[in-house]
Design a protein around this motif. Structure first.
Motif, PDB file in Angstrom:
ATOM      1  N   ALA A   1      59.609 -32.603  40.646  1.00  0.00           N
ATOM      2  CA  ALA A   1      59.239 -33.950  41.101  1.00  0.00           C
ATOM      3  C   ALA A   1      57.740 -34.088  41.332  1.00  0.00           C
ATOM      4  N   ASP A   2      57.094 -32.975  41.683  1.00  0.00           N
ATOM      5  CA  ASP A   2      55.651 -33.035  41.940  1.00  0.00           C
ATOM      6  C   ASP A   2      54.854 -33.234  40.660  1.00  0.00           C
ATOM      7  N   GLU A   3      55.512 -33.156  39.516  1.00  0.00           N
ATOM      8  CA  GLU A   3      54.842 -33.346  38.235  1.00  0.00           C
ATOM      9  C   GLU A   3      55.133 -34.715  37.623  1.00  0.00           C
ATOM     10  N   VAL A   4      55.747 -35.605  38.407  1.00  0.00           N
ATOM     11  CA  VAL A   4      56.154 -36.914  37.892  1.00  0.00           C
ATOM     12  C   VAL A   4      55.147 -37.985  38.305  1.00  0.00           C
ATOM     13  N   GLU A   5      54.826 -38.863  37.373  1.00  0.00           N
ATOM     14  CA  GLU A   5      53.998 -40.041  37.657  1.00  0.00           C
ATOM     15  C   GLU A   5      54.811 -41.289  37.328  1.00  0.00           C
TER      16      GLU A   5
ATOM     17  N   MET B   1      51.724 -27.986  31.705  1.00  0.00           N
ATOM     18  CA  MET B   1      51.967 -29.178  30.907  1.00  0.00           C
ATOM     19  C   MET B   1      51.542 -30.413  31.701  1.00  0.00           C
ATOM     20  N   SER B   2      51.371 -31.530  30.973  1.00  0.00           N
ATOM     21  CA  SER B   2      50.955 -32.765  31.637  1.00  0.00           C
ATOM     22  C   SER B   2      52.108 -33.341  32.443  1.00  0.00           C
ATOM     23  N   ALA B   3      51.803 -34.303  33.309  1.00  0.00           N
ATOM     24  CA  ALA B   3      52.813 -34.921  34.163  1.00  0.00           C
ATOM     25  C   ALA B   3      53.866 -35.638  33.323  1.00  0.00           C
ATOM     26  N   LEU B   4      55.079 -35.667  33.851  1.00  0.00           N
ATOM     27  CA  LEU B   4      56.151 -36.428  33.219  1.00  0.00           C
ATOM     28  C   LEU B   4      55.995 -37.884  33.647  1.00  0.00           C
ATOM     29  N   ARG B   5      55.760 -38.750  32.698  1.00  0.00           N
ATOM     30  CA  ARG B   5      55.505 -40.160  32.983  1.00  0.00           C
ATOM     31  C   ARG B   5      56.805 -40.955  32.988  1.00  0.00           C
ATOM     32  N   ILE B   6      56.967 -41.792  34.004  1.00  0.00           N
ATOM     33  CA  ILE B   6      58.088 -42.727  34.052  1.00  0.00           C
ATOM     34  C   ILE B   6      57.513 -44.130  34.153  1.00  0.00           C
ATOM     35  N   ASP B   7      57.851 -44.970  33.179  1.00  0.00           N
ATOM     36  CA  ASP B   7      57.462 -46.373  33.219  1.00  0.00           C
ATOM     37  C   ASP B   7      58.681 -47.197  33.622  1.00  0.00           C
ATOM     38  N   VAL B   8      58.490 -48.081  34.599  1.00  0.00           N
ATOM     39  CA  VAL B   8      59.602 -48.875  35.122  1.00  0.00           C
ATOM     40  C   VAL B   8      59.249 -50.356  35.048  1.00  0.00           C
ATOM     41  N   TRP B   9      60.118 -51.120  34.391  1.00  0.00           N
ATOM     42  CA  TRP B   9      59.981 -52.579  34.381  1.00  0.00           C
ATOM     43  C   TRP B   9      60.955 -53.152  35.392  1.00  0.00           C
TER      44      TRP B   9
ATOM     45  N   ASP C   1      58.797 -40.389  29.698  1.00  0.00           N
ATOM     46  CA  ASP C   1      57.950 -39.697  28.722  1.00  0.00           C
ATOM     47  C   ASP C   1      57.736 -40.530  27.465  1.00  0.00           C
ATOM     48  N   ARG C   2      57.734 -41.852  27.628  1.00  0.00           N
ATOM     49  CA  ARG C   2      57.544 -42.806  26.533  1.00  0.00           C
ATOM     50  C   ARG C   2      58.569 -42.635  25.413  1.00  0.00           C
ATOM     51  N   ALA C   3      59.703 -41.994  25.718  1.00  0.00           N
ATOM     52  CA  ALA C   3      60.649 -41.674  24.655  1.00  0.00           C
ATOM     53  C   ALA C   3      62.105 -41.945  25.016  1.00  0.00           C
ATOM     54  N   TYR C   4      62.460 -41.819  26.302  1.00  0.00           N
ATOM     55  CA  TYR C   4      63.870 -41.892  26.692  1.00  0.00           C
ATOM     56  C   TYR C   4      64.082 -43.079  27.625  1.00  0.00           C
ATOM     57  N   ALA C   5      64.894 -44.023  27.185  1.00  0.00           N
ATOM     58  CA  ALA C   5      65.134 -45.228  27.972  1.00  0.00           C
ATOM     59  C   ALA C   5      66.409 -45.094  28.795  1.00  0.00           C
ATOM     60  N   VAL C   6      66.340 -45.564  30.025  1.00  0.00           N
ATOM     61  CA  VAL C   6      67.510 -45.671  30.901  1.00  0.00           C
ATOM     62  C   VAL C   6      67.554 -47.119  31.361  1.00  0.00           C
ATOM     63  N   SER C   7      68.606 -47.810  30.979  1.00  0.00           N
ATOM     64  CA  SER C   7      68.716 -49.234  31.281  1.00  0.00           C
ATOM     65  C   SER C   7      69.659 -49.455  32.457  1.00  0.00           C
TER      66      SER C   7
END
Length: 219
Positions: free
Chosen positions: A34-38, A1-9, A189-195
């Motif tokens: 963890a090696d699959e996380v971007e 599967m593709s990498a798990l993407r984490i976007d951080v503001w 993953d562009r879907a789950y927000a953690v504030s």
């Protein structure tokens, strides 16, 4: 599967952002994949109305913003400093100075073109929160950028113009589309927000949930 993407503001003058960064890193240290996380870092401003060129001691800024007396502000920042220390971070908020952070964010974008965006963000956080550095001062930004590995001539040329201003604004706009009204703000993953600067355990649970759901969707 593709990498798990984490976007951080995140903002480089945000004490909770640095704490949240360390807690996410702690969670990743326990995450089985963890090696699959971007991780992708994005600009945000705690106070976009702060005038460019104005430099105000953080305690003065907080006193005005909260309406609390200085003694209460000191107690509040002391608690944040202790929480940071628990994550291995050394804060010196007595020396911290509030500034407009657009130029610092532009520097992070420039660093990103050299594959050094995460390193630049980390360095700016440490400089503001732990070293009392004035992170809108151009000479300071040049020094910090060069430390990370960004060419000095590129930094000076960027600071003399408005390069990456549109990219910084685009980050702000994208964060708001995802629901960010403050920072730190994490989207998995562009879907789950953690504030906010949640616990490492909360981050770890979110990572596992996001990956499990991504795995199921790919079957």
């Amino acid at each position: 599967m593709s990498a798990l993407r984490i976007d951080v503001w995140s903002d480089v003058v945000c004490p909770w952002c640095y704490i949240g960064k360390r807690r996410l890193e702690s969670a990743l240290g326990r995450f089985e994949h963890a090696d699959e996380v971007e991780i992708h870092w994005h600009s945000f401003q705690l106070d976009p109305t702060h005038p460019k060129g104005r430099r105000t001691p953080v305690f003065e800024t907080l006193t005005r913003k909260t309406g609390a007396p200085l003694t209460q502000v000191r107690a509040m920042t002391r608690q944040v400093t202790e929480l940071a220390a628990a994550e291995g971070l050394s804060y010196d908020l007595e020396r911290a100075v509030s500034v407009n952070t657009v130029d610092a964010h532009r520097l992070s974008h420039l660093a990103g073109t050299h594959g050094l965006g995460a390193e630049m963000h980390e360095r700016l956080l440490r400089a503001h929160l732990g070293e009392g550095a004035i992170v809108d001062d151009h000479d300071t930004l040049v020094r910090l950028g060069v430390e990370v590995g960004v060419p000095e001539d590129e930094i000076r040329r960027m600071l003399d113009g408005d390069t990456y201003t549109d990219a910084v604004q685009a980050d702000f706009d994208e964060g708001r589309r995802y629901g960010a009204s403050g920072v730190p703000y994490f989207v998995l993953d562009r879907a789950y927000a953690v504030s906010g600067a949640q616990s490492a355990g909360t981050f770890l649970s979110a990572l596992r949930t996001a990956r499990a759901n991504a795995t199921s969707a790919n079957r």
